[in-house]
Design a protein around this motif. Structure first.
Motif, PDB file in Angstrom:
ATOM      1  N   UNK A   1       7.549  14.793  18.471  1.00  0.00           N
ATOM      2  CA  UNK A   1       8.654  15.487  19.131  1.00  0.00           C
ATOM      3  C   UNK A   1       8.202  16.799  19.756  1.00  0.00           C
ATOM      4  N   UNK A   2       6.920  17.087  19.658  1.00  0.00           N
ATOM      5  CA  UNK A   2       6.397  18.357  20.161  1.00  0.00           C
ATOM      6  C   UNK A   2       5.907  18.273  21.597  1.00  0.00           C
ATOM      7  N   UNK A   3       5.284  19.364  22.028  1.00  0.00           N
ATOM      8  CA  UNK A   3       4.789  19.474  23.405  1.00  0.00           C
ATOM      9  C   UNK A   3       3.279  19.317  23.507  1.00  0.00           C
ATOM     10  N   UNK A   4       2.624  19.029  22.410  1.00  0.00           N
ATOM     11  CA  UNK A   4       1.178  18.838  22.405  1.00  0.00           C
ATOM     12  C   UNK A   4       0.849  17.561  21.641  1.00  0.00           C
ATOM     13  N   UNK A   5      -0.378  17.068  21.753  1.00  0.00           N
ATOM     14  CA  UNK A   5      -0.736  15.866  21.000  1.00  0.00           C
ATOM     15  C   UNK A   5      -0.556  16.079  19.496  1.00  0.00           C
ATOM     16  N   UNK A   6      -0.137  15.031  18.832  1.00  0.00           N
ATOM     17  CA  UNK A   6       0.025  15.011  17.380  1.00  0.00           C
ATOM     18  C   UNK A   6      -1.180  14.292  16.799  1.00  0.00           C
ATOM     19  N   UNK A   7      -1.910  14.959  15.915  1.00  0.00           N
ATOM     20  CA  UNK A   7      -3.059  14.361  15.230  1.00  0.00           C
ATOM     21  C   UNK A   7      -2.658  14.121  13.780  1.00  0.00           C
ATOM     22  N   UNK A   8      -2.612  12.866  13.387  1.00  0.00           N
ATOM     23  CA  UNK A   8      -2.174  12.467  12.055  1.00  0.00           C
ATOM     24  C   UNK A   8      -3.294  11.700  11.359  1.00  0.00           C
ATOM     25  N   UNK A   9      -3.740  12.215  10.216  1.00  0.00           N
ATOM     26  CA  UNK A   9      -4.721  11.523   9.391  1.00  0.00           C
ATOM     27  C   UNK A   9      -3.948  10.645   8.403  1.00  0.00           C
TER      28      UNK A   9
ATOM     29  N   UNK B   1       1.676  17.492   4.520  1.00  0.00           N
ATOM     30  CA  UNK B   1       1.384  16.155   4.026  1.00  0.00           C
ATOM     31  C   UNK B   1       2.658  15.336   3.977  1.00  0.00           C
ATOM     32  N   UNK B   2       2.506  14.019   4.010  1.00  0.00           N
ATOM     33  CA  UNK B   2       3.597  13.067   3.805  1.00  0.00           C
ATOM     34  C   UNK B   2       3.137  12.040   2.787  1.00  0.00           C
ATOM     35  N   UNK B   3       3.995  11.687   1.868  1.00  0.00           N
ATOM     36  CA  UNK B   3       3.727  10.580   0.949  1.00  0.00           C
ATOM     37  C   UNK B   3       4.713   9.470   1.289  1.00  0.00           C
ATOM     38  N   UNK B   4       4.207   8.275   1.543  1.00  0.00           N
ATOM     39  CA  UNK B   4       5.048   7.134   1.893  1.00  0.00           C
ATOM     40  C   UNK B   4       4.849   6.064   0.814  1.00  0.00           C
ATOM     41  N   UNK B   5       5.881   5.778   0.030  1.00  0.00           N
ATOM     42  CA  UNK B   5       5.743   4.790  -1.042  1.00  0.00           C
ATOM     43  C   UNK B   5       5.430   3.386  -0.514  1.00  0.00           C
ATOM     44  N   UNK B   6       4.868   2.601  -1.362  1.00  0.00           N
ATOM     45  CA  UNK B   6       4.532   1.212  -1.047  1.00  0.00           C
ATOM     46  C   UNK B   6       5.744   0.482  -0.471  1.00  0.00           C
ATOM     47  N   UNK B   7       5.549  -0.148   0.678  1.00  0.00           N
ATOM     48  CA  UNK B   7       6.586  -0.976   1.281  1.00  0.00           C
ATOM     49  C   UNK B   7       7.653  -0.229   2.065  1.00  0.00           C
ATOM     50  N   UNK B   8       7.652   1.110   2.038  1.00  0.00           N
ATOM     51  CA  UNK B   8       8.705   1.878   2.738  1.00  0.00           C
ATOM     52  C   UNK B   8       8.497   1.798   4.251  1.00  0.00           C
TER      53      UNK B   8
ATOM     54  N   UNK C   1       0.820  -1.217   0.000  1.00  0.00           N
ATOM     55  CA  UNK C   1       0.000   0.000   0.000  1.00  0.00           C
ATOM     56  C   UNK C   1       0.851   1.263   0.000  1.00  0.00           C
ATOM     57  N   UNK C   2       0.412   2.253  -0.769  1.00  0.00           N
ATOM     58  CA  UNK C   2       0.950   3.598  -0.679  1.00  0.00           C
ATOM     59  C   UNK C   2       0.192   4.321   0.433  1.00  0.00           C
ATOM     60  N   UNK C   3       0.828   5.319   1.053  1.00  0.00           N
ATOM     61  CA  UNK C   3       0.186   6.008   2.168  1.00  0.00           C
ATOM     62  C   UNK C   3       0.363   7.518   2.036  1.00  0.00           C
ATOM     63  N   UNK C   4      -0.694   8.231   2.377  1.00  0.00           N
ATOM     64  CA  UNK C   4      -0.660   9.687   2.500  1.00  0.00           C
ATOM     65  C   UNK C   4      -1.005  10.010   3.949  1.00  0.00           C
TER      66      UNK C   4
ATOM     67  N   UNK D   1       9.363  11.935  10.918  1.00  0.00           N
ATOM     68  CA  UNK D   1       9.162  10.621  10.338  1.00  0.00           C
ATOM     69  C   UNK D   1      10.557  10.030  10.166  1.00  0.00           C
ATOM     70  N   UNK D   2      10.715   8.793  10.646  1.00  0.00           N
ATOM     71  CA  UNK D   2      12.005   8.106  10.640  1.00  0.00           C
ATOM     72  C   UNK D   2      11.931   6.966   9.623  1.00  0.00           C
ATOM     73  N   UNK D   3      12.972   6.821   8.801  1.00  0.00           N
ATOM     74  CA  UNK D   3      13.014   5.751   7.810  1.00  0.00           C
ATOM     75  C   UNK D   3      13.879   4.596   8.313  1.00  0.00           C
ATOM     76  N   UNK D   4      13.895   3.514   7.562  1.00  0.00           N
ATOM     77  CA  UNK D   4      14.624   2.305   7.965  1.00  0.00           C
ATOM     78  C   UNK D   4      16.112   2.564   8.182  1.00  0.00           C
ATOM     79  N   UNK D   5      16.697   3.520   7.439  1.00  0.00           N
ATOM     80  CA  UNK D   5      18.126   3.809   7.608  1.00  0.00           C
ATOM     81  C   UNK D   5      18.402   4.820   8.721  1.00  0.00           C
ATOM     82  N   UNK D   6      17.343   5.235   9.434  1.00  0.00           N
ATOM     83  CA  UNK D   6      17.504   6.165  10.553  1.00  0.00           C
ATOM     84  C   UNK D   6      17.366   7.633  10.192  1.00  0.00           C
TER      85      UNK D   6
END
Length: 124
Positions: A104-112, A90-97, A62-65, A75-80
């Motif tokens: 890292x902030x001081x308030x809740x993070x809301x991610x769709x 926005x973030x685009x995450x390719x299939x299988x990544x 699956x691809x992810x937005x 956002x941390x990747x497999x290589x660190x």
């Protein structure tokens, strides 16, 4: 049929990462093949408290937005590699990544999240 969905009253929330310190987050999945009969997409809202993170995971087929509604993090990747993000980005995450979301902030993070085709949520 069009669905207007309130994640806080209509979704089935699930806690992920309760057994591993630093990985706790609440996920409100609102759309998938069982919820509203989506043919291709899985979507929802994840809320991370300050200092919390997802596990390093992937969606093999699956691809992810992601859209950051509130808060900030990295956002941390497999290589660190760590890439910062802020509210209203926005973030685009390719299939299988492999990826990990970290508040890292001081308030809740809301991610769709939206990914397709369907896949499993991380188990931790």
């Amino acid at each position: 049929m069009i669905h207007v969905i309130d994640p806080f009253s209509q979704a089935q929330p699930a806690w992920l990462g309760l057994d591993d310190a630093g990985f706790r987050r609440k996920v409100y999945k609102v759309v998938d093949e069982r919820l509203h009969g989506s043919e291709f997409l899985t979507s929802g809202l994840t809320i991370f408290e300050p200092g919390e993170a997802s596990s390093l995971h992937n969606h093999p087929d699956s691809e992810e937005i992601n859209f950051i509604v509130r808060g900030s993090g990295e956002v941390v990747t497999a290589d660190g590699t760590r890439t910062p993000f802020a509210a209203h980005t926005f973030m685009y995450i390719p299939k299988g990544a492999h990826h990990q979301h970290v508040n890292t902030g001081r308030e809740p993070l809301w991610l769709v999240f939206v990914y397709g085709p369907h896949g499993m949520l991380p188990t931790n």
